[in-house]
Scaffold this motif. Structure first.
Motif, short mmCIF file in Angstrom:
data_model
loop_
_atom_site.label_atom_id
_atom_site.label_comp_id
_atom_site.label_asym_id
_atom_site.label_seq_id
_atom_site.Cartn_x
_atom_site.Cartn_y
_atom_site.Cartn_z
N PRO A 43 0.79 -44.89 38.84
CA PRO A 43 1.93 -44.71 39.76
C PRO A 43 3.16 -45.52 39.39
CG PRO A 43 -0.11 -44.98 40.99
CD PRO A 43 -0.43 -45.29 39.56
N GLU A 58 4.47 -40.10 43.28
CA GLU A 58 5.58 -40.81 42.65
C GLU A 58 6.43 -39.92 41.75
OE1 GLU A 58 2.91 -43.78 44.22
OE2 GLU A 58 2.59 -41.96 43.05
N ILE A 70 13.38 -39.39 44.52
CA ILE A 70 12.70 -39.47 43.23
C ILE A 70 13.49 -38.74 42.15
CG2 ILE A 70 10.62 -38.77 41.98
CD1 ILE A 70 9.07 -39.19 44.61
#
Length: 317
Positions: free
Chosen positions: A176, A266, A97
């Motif tokens: 998200p 996320e 991420i």
């Protein structure tokens, strides 16, 4: 008598005779004094470097080899923490991420900043207009997260309601599919002006005669930008890339404050996961090991960037 004079001359003893020009002795005492003055001026910075960087680095490295939990004395466990993080899916998910955030942030900032810097170079904007570009960068990240959190609030967010009225739905922190890109957009907005001014300062170092020669040869503005400007400011671009890359991997404030200490998966970046491990789960030893892993990754990627960009060479020299 001649032998006596020769002996006295060879032994360095003074003797009578016409004195020639005496070479000035090097003023070593002045050099030593300048060295002491330089060391004295550097002392506060060296002290801060030792206290806030060297000591925490050594302490963190030690904790990475222990099971320290903030509540009891640490016990050495060797490389157990590193073996554990190798199979921890959350570590690699957070790194992924963060990498997506860093790549998107760097590409957008660099492209927009280069365009903005080129416009400043051509339009000769006034000083106060260039200063305005720094305002978002001067605002603390905590304040930026709070402001954008209110603007994009699902219930009372003005910007969110405005986008809904325009047919753009779902632009909230807790969506998200949009959350990570919202963080990227806020980060780009915050750092764009500062990055553009750094690149603009590099462009000012390019001699104007080169552009005049290019114009005489019939080169277009775009051709001179790609063939003259970009190669000549390569060291500045390398510096901006490295600083932006490291800063992107250190994103924390926007996630911590924007989500009220409860981010969705996320946007759980690596810095926030390290924070959770240390202060929420009380696993300081394991958090230190993840931090060491992050340092190694950033160091290796920074080295590769500098070598690929040839940051130590300038075509202006």
């Amino acid at each position: 008598m001649t032998r006596l004079l020769e002996r006295s001359t060879d032994s360095g003893q003074p003797h009578d005779g016409p004195a020639g020009p005496v070479a000035p002795r090097p003023r070593r005492h002045w050099r030593r004094r300048e060295g002491w003055v330089a060391a004295l001026l550097l002392l506060p910075a060296l002290f801060g470097f030792a206290v806030f960087w060297i000591y925490p680095t050594i302490r963190g490295t030690f904790y990475s080899l222990t099971d320290f939990n903030l509540l009891s004395d640490p016990e050495v466990v060797g490389l157990e923490n590193f073996r554990q993080l190798a199979s921890d899916p959350q570590v690699w998910s957070s790194l992924r991420i963060t990498a997506v955030f860093a790549v998107a942030n760097i590409i957008l900032v660099m492209v927009l900043a280069l365009v903005l810097a080129a416009l400043m170079q051509r339009l000769h904007l006034k000083t106060w207009m260039r200063s305005v570009l720094l305002l978002p960068w001067l605002v603390p990240n905590v304040a930026i997260a709070l402001i954008w959190g209110w603007l994009l609030d699902a219930n009372v967010g003005y910007l969110k309601n405005l986008l809904d009225s325009l047919g753009v739905h779902g632009v909230t922190f807790y969506n998200p599919s949009a959350a990570l890109w919202i963080i990227v957009a806020i980060s780009v907005w915050s750092g764009l002006g500062y990055t553009a001014l750094l690149l603009y300062a590099g462009m000012l170092q390019v001699p104007g005669e080169l552009y005049e020669a290019g114009a005489i040869d019939g080169a277009s503005e775009s051709r001179m930008f790609f063939r003259l400007t970009l190669p000549l400011i390569r060291p500045v671009i390398a510096l901006v890339l490295v600083v932006s890359f490291i800063g992107s991997f250190q994103v924390f404030d926007l996630v911590q404050v924007g989500y009220g200490n409860n981010p969705i998966p996320e946007v759980r970046v690596i810095y926030y996961y390290i924070y959770q491990l240390a202060f929420s789960f009380h696993r300081m030893g394991y958090a230190s090991a993840v931090s060491i892993l992050l340092v190694v990754i950033l160091g290796a990627l920074t080295y590769v960037q500098l070598r690929m960009m040839r940051a130590n060479r300038s075509d202006l020299a």
